[in-house]
Design a protein around this motif. Structure first.
Motif, PDB file in Angstrom:
ATOM      1  N   LEU A 159      -4.741  10.488  -1.540  1.00 55.50           N
ATOM      2  CA  LEU A 159      -4.945  10.684  -0.101  1.00 55.50           C
ATOM      3  C   LEU A 159      -6.373  11.134   0.179  1.00 55.50           C
ATOM      4  O   LEU A 159      -6.989  10.712   1.156  1.00 55.50           O
ATOM      5  CB  LEU A 159      -3.948  11.717   0.438  1.00 55.50           C
ATOM      6  CG  LEU A 159      -2.488  11.261   0.502  1.00 55.50           C
ATOM      7  CD1 LEU A 159      -1.635  12.351   1.130  1.00 55.50           C
ATOM      8  CD2 LEU A 159      -2.347   9.976   1.287  1.00 55.50           C
ATOM      9  N   PHE A 207     -11.618   4.658   9.671  1.00 53.32           N
ATOM     10  CA  PHE A 207     -10.217   4.701   9.240  1.00 53.32           C
ATOM     11  C   PHE A 207      -9.289   4.374  10.411  1.00 53.32           C
ATOM     12  O   PHE A 207      -8.339   3.599  10.270  1.00 53.32           O
ATOM     13  CB  PHE A 207      -9.882   6.084   8.675  1.00 53.32           C
ATOM     14  CG  PHE A 207      -8.614   6.110   7.885  1.00 53.32           C
ATOM     15  CD1 PHE A 207      -8.569   5.589   6.605  1.00 53.32           C
ATOM     16  CD2 PHE A 207      -7.444   6.632   8.427  1.00 53.32           C
ATOM     17  CE1 PHE A 207      -7.396   5.595   5.874  1.00 53.32           C
ATOM     18  CE2 PHE A 207      -6.254   6.634   7.702  1.00 53.32           C
ATOM     19  CZ  PHE A 207      -6.234   6.111   6.416  1.00 53.32           C
ATOM     20  N   GLU A 258      -6.689   1.364  10.816  1.00 51.55           N
ATOM     21  CA  GLU A 258      -5.280   1.597  11.186  1.00 51.55           C
ATOM     22  C   GLU A 258      -4.872   0.742  12.383  1.00 51.55           C
ATOM     23  O   GLU A 258      -3.785   0.177  12.409  1.00 51.55           O
ATOM     24  CB  GLU A 258      -5.054   3.075  11.515  1.00 51.55           C
ATOM     25  CG  GLU A 258      -4.850   3.936  10.295  1.00 51.55           C
ATOM     26  CD  GLU A 258      -4.503   5.368  10.663  1.00 51.55           C
ATOM     27  OE1 GLU A 258      -3.510   5.890  10.153  1.00 51.55           O
ATOM     28  OE2 GLU A 258      -5.244   5.962  11.481  1.00 51.55           O
ATOM     29  N   GLU A 268       0.847  -1.213   0.000  1.00 45.89           N
ATOM     30  CA  GLU A 268       0.000   0.000   0.000  1.00 45.89           C
ATOM     31  C   GLU A 268       0.877   1.255   0.000  1.00 45.89           C
ATOM     32  O   GLU A 268       0.644   2.188  -0.777  1.00 45.89           O
ATOM     33  CB  GLU A 268      -0.922  -0.036   1.230  1.00 45.89           C
ATOM     34  CG  GLU A 268      -1.875   1.137   1.362  1.00 45.89           C
ATOM     35  CD  GLU A 268      -1.268   2.319   2.115  1.00 45.89           C
ATOM     36  OE1 GLU A 268      -1.365   3.444   1.588  1.00 45.89           O
ATOM     37  OE2 GLU A 268      -0.684   2.128   3.194  1.00 45.89           O
ATOM     38  N   THR A 297       0.911   3.949  -3.058  1.00 50.04           N
ATOM     39  CA  THR A 297       0.506   5.335  -2.794  1.00 50.04           C
ATOM     40  C   THR A 297       1.638   6.292  -3.158  1.00 50.04           C
ATOM     41  O   THR A 297       1.421   7.301  -3.830  1.00 50.04           O
ATOM     42  CB  THR A 297       0.144   5.516  -1.303  1.00 50.04           C
ATOM     43  OG1 THR A 297      -0.768   4.483  -0.941  1.00 50.04           O
ATOM     44  CG2 THR A 297      -0.483   6.854  -1.044  1.00 50.04           C
ATOM     45  N   MET A 347      -8.632   8.265   0.331  1.00 53.58           N
ATOM     46  CA  MET A 347      -8.542   7.566   1.619  1.00 53.58           C
ATOM     47  C   MET A 347      -9.297   8.332   2.698  1.00 53.58           C
ATOM     48  O   MET A 347      -9.895   7.740   3.587  1.00 53.58           O
ATOM     49  CB  MET A 347      -7.079   7.439   2.047  1.00 53.58           C
ATOM     50  CG  MET A 347      -6.395   6.222   1.477  1.00 53.58           C
ATOM     51  SD  MET A 347      -4.796   6.091   2.254  1.00 53.58           S
ATOM     52  CE  MET A 347      -3.825   5.557   0.891  1.00 53.58           C
ATOM     53  N   GLU A 348      -9.250   9.656   2.607  1.00 48.24           N
ATOM     54  CA  GLU A 348      -9.897  10.473   3.636  1.00 48.24           C
ATOM     55  C   GLU A 348     -11.415  10.435   3.532  1.00 48.24           C
ATOM     56  O   GLU A 348     -12.118  10.901   4.432  1.00 48.24           O
ATOM     57  CB  GLU A 348      -9.377  11.910   3.576  1.00 48.24           C
ATOM     58  CG  GLU A 348      -8.059  12.040   4.319  1.00 48.24           C
ATOM     59  CD  GLU A 348      -7.276  13.282   3.932  1.00 48.24           C
ATOM     60  OE1 GLU A 348      -7.822  14.157   3.241  1.00 48.24           O
ATOM     61  OE2 GLU A 348      -6.092  13.354   4.325  1.00 48.24           O
TER      62      GLU A 348
END
Lengths: 251, 206
Positions: free
Chosen positions: B45, B56, B60, B26, B30, B48-49
Motif C-alpha cells: 500500500l 492517483f 482511480e 489488482e 494486493t 501505491m501511496e
C-alpha cells in the motif's frame, strides 16, 4: 408395457384469442404405437372432449409437412421448443405438456404468428440481389467446401425453436435471434450474394442485430436441423467487427 | 447509420475484460500479499501511496470509477434484455448465461456497499488510512466475511465467464471445440482465483 400405456394424457395450454388469458385443459387419448404429438392432436380434434368429459372447441395448431422440413408445428413440448411432428409419444414423459411458443404472438391455442422472422429476414437482406441462369461453364464458381456449409445453413426452416429457447429473444428485447442472423451468413457465402455482404453486416450491426446475442447457446442445442448456429454467430461476430473497423477507418 | 448500440456493446465487452478484469486482478494480488503478513501488505500500500494523490485520484477515476459505472449501468440494460430460462433449458452454457446476470445483480449491490463504505466513507470522508488492520477489522465480522467472500466469488465468476463470452463475441473462439477449451480454461482460472481468495481472506482472520 402395453398394459401401462393404454392411454396418453395431455395437458394443453389454450388461449381463445390473441388477447384473452391462457388456461389449461387435460385430454386423454388411447395409446397407439409410434404415435407422435401431431397425430395425437388429430386424435383430440376428432373427439374434443376433456379428461373430465366436457366437450370443448378442438385444439388449434399448425402443421404441414409432418417430416421435420417445414417448421410449422413448432411448439413447447414438456418445456422445450421442438417440432410436434417428430416428437414421439414413446419418448416423452407423461403427462405431456403442450404450450404455444410465447416468444411469438399467440393467435389461438398452439397456433402462433411467426411473421416477425420474415421481417427479420428482410432486414438482413436474406436473398440474392442479382440472379440469373447460366450454362454450367459460365456460372460463377462455388467452392464445394463452402457449398457444404451453405447447404447445412439452408436447412433452416424458420421454425423458431432457436428464438423460443433464446433468453434474449422476446418482448423484452429487440434481438432478431439466431436463425435470421445466420441466414445473413448463408447469403454472404453465395458467389453472387456476397456482393451485398457489407449491407447485411451493417444490418446486423443495427438495432436488434447480432449484439443482442448473449452466448447462452440454447439455439444450437434446440435446433432441430442441427445447424451449427453458434459457430456461424461467432463467424458473423468476426465479420461484423471487421466491418466496424472498415466503417471507422475507410470512410 | 451510426449503430450506437453496437459500439456501446463492444465497448462494454472490452471495458469489462480489460479494465475491470485488471481491477479484480489488482485486488486479488494486493490482498494475496496479506498472506505474507501485515508488513508485506502495508508495504504494498505504501508503494501505491508513492503515486502523487492527484495522479492517483486520476487513475482511480479513469481506470476504476468510469469503467465500473459504464459497465454497471449499461450492464443493467443488458441484463433486463434477458428472460433467464435455465429451468427449462438446463444446459451448462445457459446456466452460465443466467449466472452471469445473477452475479451482476449481486455485484451492483456489493460494489455500492464496498466502494461506498471503504473508499468513499472511510478513506474519503473520515480520512481513514487503509491498512492491514483496517481490512482485518472489517472482515472479522462473520456476516461481512461471508458477504465479501460471495462478492469476490461473484466478481471472479463474472470475469472468468466473461473471458469465454468475450472470445465468442469477438469471434476469437469460433468452433465448438475451441469454445469448449476456452470455457474449461476460464472455469479452471475461476476455481484457482476463488481458492486464492479463500486463502487470503482466512489469513486475515486466522
Amino acid at each position: 408395457m402395453a398394459e401401462q400405456k393404454k392411454t396418453i394424457t395431455f395437458i394443453i395450454e389454450r388461449q381463445d384469442s390473441p388477447t384473452s388469458a391462457p388456461y389449461t385443459q387435460e385430454f386423454e387419448i388411447p395409446y397407439r404405437p409410434a404415435l407422435n404429438v401431431v397425430a395425437s392432436l388429430m386424435e383430440i380434434q376428432k373427439n374434443p372432449v376433456t379428461k373430465d368429459g366436457k366437450k370443448v372447441a378442438p385444439v388449434t395448431w399448425e402443421c404441414n409437412c409432418l417430416e421435420k422440413v417445414c417448421g410449422a408445428c413448432m411448439m413447447v413440448i414438456n418445456g422445450k421448443a421442438r417440432q410436434a411432428c417428430c416428437a414421439l409419444i414413446d419418448e416423452l414423459e407423461q403427462p405431456i405438456r403442450l404450450a404455444p411458443a410465447r416468444t411469438f404472438p399467440v393467435i389461438r391455442d398452439l397456433l402462433i404468428d411467426r411473421s416477425v422472422m420474415f421481417e427479420s429476414l428482410k432486414r438482413v437482406q436474406a436473398w440474392v440481389e442479382v440472379d440469373g441462369t447460366w450454362e454450367v461453364k459460365d456460372a460463377p464458381i462455388q467452392n464445394p467446401y463452402t457449398a457444404t456449409t451453405a447447404y447445412e445453413i439452408s436447412h433452416c426452416m424458420t421454425c423458431g425453436c432457436c428464438l423460443e429457447a433464446c433468453p434474449n429473444v422476446g418482448p423484452q428485447s429487440d434481438f432478431i435471434g439466431a436463425s435470421p442472423s445466420v441466414q445473413a451468413y448463408l447469403f454472404n457465402l453465395h458467389p453472387l450474394g456476397k456482393f451485398d455482404k457489407e449491407k447485411r453486416l451493417n444490418a446486423l450491426m443495427g438495432k436488434g442485430g447480432i449484439t443482442g446475442c448473449g452466448n447462452s447457446q440454447n439455439c444450437v442445442e434446440v435446433c432441430p436441423k442441427n445447424i451449427k448456429l453458434t459457430t456461424y454467430l461467432a463467424q458473423l461476430n468476426r465479420d461484423v467487427n471487421k466491418q466496424a473497423l472498415k466503417n471507422i477507418f475507410n470512410k | 447509420m451510426i449503430n450506437v448500440s453496437f459500439y456501446l456493446r463492444r465497448l462494454h465487452s472490452l471495458c469489462g475484460l480489460l479494465l475491470l478484469g485488471g481491477v479484480l486482478v489488482e485486488h486479488l494480488l494486493t490482498n494475496a500479499s496479506a498472506m505474507g503478513g501485515p508488513e508485506v501488505f502495508n508495504q504494498g500500500l505504501a508503494m501505491m501511496e508513492m503515486i502523487p494523490p492527484p495522479v492517483f485520484l486520476g487513475i482511480e477515476i479513469c481506470l476504476y470509477a468510469v469503467p465500473i459505472l459504464f459497465h454497471g449501468i449499461y450492464g443493467i440494460f443488458i441484463a433486463l434484455d434477458a428472460k433467464n430460462n435455465p429451468g427449462a433449458y438446463g444446459y451448462s452454457r445457459n446456466w452460465k448465461f443466467a449466472l452471469q446476470r445473477y452475479t451482476a445483480w449481486y455485484l451492483v449491490a456489493f460494489l455500492i456497499w464496498h466502494v461506498g463504505y471503504l473508499r468513499i466513507y472511510l478513506k474519503g470522508i473520515m480520512g481513514e488510512h487503509i491498512s492491514y488492520a483496517l481490512v482485518q477489522s472489517v472482515i472479522s465480522n462473520p456476516i461481512v466475511f461471508v458477504l465479501y467472500a460471495l462478492g469476490m466469488f461473484a466478481a471472479i465468476f463474472h470475469f472468468c465467464n466473461g473471458i469465454t463470452t468475450f472470445c465468442m463475441t469477438w469471434g476469437i473462439a469460433k468452433g465448438p471445440r475451441a469454445q469448449c477449451v476456452v470455457d474449461k480454461i476460464a472455469m479452471g482460472l475461476c476455481a484457482l482465483m476463488c481458492l486464492l481468495t479463500l486463502a487470503f481472506m482466512f489469513s486475515y482472520i486466522a
